[in-house]
Design a protein around this motif. Sequence first.
Motif, PDB file in Angstrom:
ATOM      1  N   SER A  25       0.820  -1.114  -0.099  1.00 17.27           N
ATOM      2  CA  SER A  25       0.050   0.031   0.066  1.00 17.27           C
ATOM      3  C   SER A  25       0.939   1.311  -0.105  1.00 17.27           C
ATOM      4  CB  SER A  25      -0.998   0.109   1.254  1.00 17.27           C
ATOM      5  OG  SER A  25      -0.260   0.074   2.447  1.00 17.27           O
ATOM      6  N   GLY A  26       1.870   1.126   0.369  1.00 17.12           N
ATOM      7  CA  GLY A  26       3.115   2.309   0.414  1.00 17.12           C
ATOM      8  C   GLY A  26       4.112   2.114  -0.658  1.00 17.12           C
ATOM      9  N   SER A  27       5.351   2.805  -0.568  1.00 17.39           N
ATOM     10  CA  SER A  27       6.444   2.856  -1.388  1.00 17.39           C
ATOM     11  C   SER A  27       7.257   1.751  -0.761  1.00 17.39           C
ATOM     12  CB  SER A  27       7.252   4.156  -1.210  1.00 17.39           C
ATOM     13  OG  SER A  27       8.412   4.072  -1.920  1.00 17.39           O
ATOM     14  N   ILE A  28       7.691   0.832  -1.541  1.00 16.78           N
ATOM     15  CA  ILE A  28       8.435  -0.496  -1.098  1.00 16.78           C
ATOM     16  C   ILE A  28       9.892  -0.074  -1.078  1.00 16.78           C
ATOM     17  CG2 ILE A  28       7.218  -2.146  -1.988  1.00 16.78           C
ATOM     18  CD1 ILE A  28       9.158  -2.304  -4.396  1.00 16.78           C
ATOM     19  N   SER A  29      10.336   1.178  -1.479  1.00 17.29           N
ATOM     20  CA  SER A  29      11.416   1.519  -1.365  1.00 17.29           C
ATOM     21  C   SER A  29      11.841   2.200  -0.079  1.00 17.29           C
ATOM     22  CB  SER A  29      11.878   2.991  -2.192  1.00 17.29           C
ATOM     23  OG  SER A  29      10.881   3.923  -1.868  1.00 17.29           O
ATOM     24  N   SER A  30      10.785   2.324   0.917  1.00 16.70           N
ATOM     25  CA  SER A  30      10.891   2.692   2.487  1.00 16.70           C
ATOM     26  C   SER A  30      11.373   1.398   2.993  1.00 16.70           C
ATOM     27  CB  SER A  30       9.496   3.155   2.987  1.00 16.70           C
ATOM     28  OG  SER A  30       8.553   2.437   2.966  1.00 16.70           O
ATOM     29  N   GLY A  65      18.713 -21.292  -8.191  1.00 20.54           N
ATOM     30  CA  GLY A  65      18.468 -21.536  -9.763  1.00 20.54           C
ATOM     31  C   GLY A  65      17.169 -21.686 -10.450  1.00 20.54           C
ATOM     32  N   ARG A  66      16.137 -21.694  -9.451  1.00 20.08           N
ATOM     33  CA  ARG A  66      14.719 -21.809  -9.902  1.00 20.08           C
ATOM     34  C   ARG A  66      13.787 -20.762  -9.442  1.00 20.08           C
ATOM     35  NH1 ARG A  66      11.714 -25.486  -7.655  1.00 20.08           N
ATOM     36  NH2 ARG A  66      12.538 -25.566  -5.685  1.00 20.08           N
ATOM     37  N   PHE A  67      14.231 -20.220  -8.197  1.00 13.48           N
ATOM     38  CA  PHE A  67      13.276 -18.912  -8.193  1.00 13.48           C
ATOM     39  C   PHE A  67      14.118 -17.744  -8.377  1.00 13.48           C
ATOM     40  CE2 PHE A  67      10.356 -21.057  -4.976  1.00 13.48           C
ATOM     41  CZ  PHE A  67      10.141 -22.140  -5.858  1.00 13.48           C
ATOM     42  N   THR A  68      13.327 -16.457  -8.592  1.00 13.75           N
ATOM     43  CA  THR A  68      13.983 -15.266  -8.878  1.00 13.75           C
ATOM     44  C   THR A  68      13.054 -14.067  -8.077  1.00 13.75           C
ATOM     45  OG1 THR A  68      15.116 -15.914 -11.004  1.00 13.75           O
ATOM     46  CG2 THR A  68      15.020 -13.517 -10.266  1.00 13.75           C
ATOM     47  N   ILE A  69      13.741 -13.347  -7.158  1.00 17.86           N
ATOM     48  CA  ILE A  69      13.049 -12.512  -6.614  1.00 17.86           C
ATOM     49  C   ILE A  69      13.384 -11.082  -7.072  1.00 17.86           C
ATOM     50  CG2 ILE A  69      14.835 -12.024  -4.730  1.00 17.86           C
ATOM     51  CD1 ILE A  69      12.024 -11.384  -2.732  1.00 17.86           C
ATOM     52  N   SER A  70      12.328 -10.083  -7.262  1.00 20.19           N
ATOM     53  CA  SER A  70      12.668  -9.007  -7.940  1.00 20.19           C
ATOM     54  C   SER A  70      11.709  -7.728  -7.527  1.00 20.19           C
ATOM     55  CB  SER A  70      12.504  -8.946  -9.618  1.00 20.19           C
ATOM     56  OG  SER A  70      11.193  -9.362  -9.924  1.00 20.19           O
ATOM     57  N   ARG A  71      11.602  -6.591  -7.900  1.00 21.63           N
ATOM     58  CA  ARG A  71      10.923  -5.445  -7.389  1.00 21.63           C
ATOM     59  C   ARG A  71      10.933  -4.626  -8.587  1.00 21.63           C
ATOM     60  NH1 ARG A  71      15.446  -3.253  -3.284  1.00 21.63           N
ATOM     61  NH2 ARG A  71      16.590  -1.711  -4.848  1.00 21.63           N
ATOM     62  N   ASP A  72       9.626  -3.878  -8.283  1.00 23.52           N
ATOM     63  CA  ASP A  72       9.286  -2.663  -9.361  1.00 23.52           C
ATOM     64  C   ASP A  72       8.647  -1.715  -8.508  1.00 23.52           C
ATOM     65  OD1 ASP A  72       8.116  -0.947 -10.989  1.00 23.52           O
ATOM     66  OD2 ASP A  72       7.555  -2.472 -12.333  1.00 23.52           O
ATOM     67  N   ASN A  73       9.874  -0.706  -8.133  1.00 24.67           N
ATOM     68  CA  ASN A  73       9.470   0.271  -7.223  1.00 24.67           C
ATOM     69  C   ASN A  73       8.333   1.184  -7.474  1.00 24.67           C
ATOM     70  OD1 ASN A  73      11.415  -0.537  -5.455  1.00 24.67           O
ATOM     71  ND2 ASN A  73      12.927   0.866  -6.281  1.00 24.67           N
ATOM     72  N   ALA A  74       8.236   1.406  -8.723  1.00 25.16           N
ATOM     73  CA  ALA A  74       7.278   2.317  -9.527  1.00 25.16           C
ATOM     74  C   ALA A  74       5.670   1.697  -9.302  1.00 25.16           C
ATOM     75  CB  ALA A  74       7.585   2.423 -10.915  1.00 25.16           C
ATOM     76  N   LYS A  75       5.647   0.455  -9.015  1.00 27.80           N
ATOM     77  CA  LYS A  75       4.547  -0.301  -8.697  1.00 27.80           C
ATOM     78  C   LYS A  75       4.174  -0.604  -7.277  1.00 27.80           C
ATOM     79  CE  LYS A  75       3.880  -1.973 -13.636  1.00 27.80           C
ATOM     80  NZ  LYS A  75       3.716  -3.421 -14.466  1.00 27.80           N
ATOM     81  N   ASN A  76       5.401  -0.350  -6.749  1.00 28.01           N
ATOM     82  CA  ASN A  76       5.111  -0.900  -5.219  1.00 28.01           C
ATOM     83  C   ASN A  76       4.945  -2.257  -5.052  1.00 28.01           C
ATOM     84  OD1 ASN A  76       5.590   1.844  -4.193  1.00 28.01           O
ATOM     85  ND2 ASN A  76       3.554   2.324  -4.389  1.00 28.01           N
ATOM     86  N   THR A  77       5.670  -2.927  -5.835  1.00 33.02           N
ATOM     87  CA  THR A  77       5.318  -4.397  -5.995  1.00 33.02           C
ATOM     88  C   THR A  77       6.908  -5.274  -5.759  1.00 33.02           C
ATOM     89  OG1 THR A  77       3.291  -4.062  -6.959  1.00 33.02           O
ATOM     90  CG2 THR A  77       4.205  -6.523  -7.230  1.00 33.02           C
TER      91      THR A  77
END
Length: 121
Positions: A25-30, A65-77
């Motif tokens: 609900s908020g900025s994930i950059s925080s 080797g199978r899973f990858t975590i990533s983020r999209d700060n613009a989408k807070n996701t």
Amino acid sequence: QVQLVESGGGLVQPGGSLRLSCAASGSISSFNRMDWYRQAPGKQRESVASIYSTGSTNYADSVKGRFTISRDNAKNTVYLQMNSLKPEDTAVYYCNAVILSTMFTRGYDYWGQGTQVTVSS
């Protein structure tokens, strides 16, 4: 006030792929760190993957080797791309967001409701 909502779970055959999403609900950059945990029936919750504010990542040995975590700060996701899924990956997957305590502030630890992932033929 922070809310985390996971989505993307479902039923998939062994060897298949899913992408989980955790919308904040908020900025994930925080957040200093965001994590994916999972819990299978009758087992303890375990850490699967983490991503830090610096961009660094960590993975459990069972998913490297199978899973990858990533983020999209613009989408807070944050995302968890899961490939080559195995039956033992079956679990409820939870999103976690952490703000570390500092000299001036308290720390915070937020959790989502979870999304079910079932890997079965």
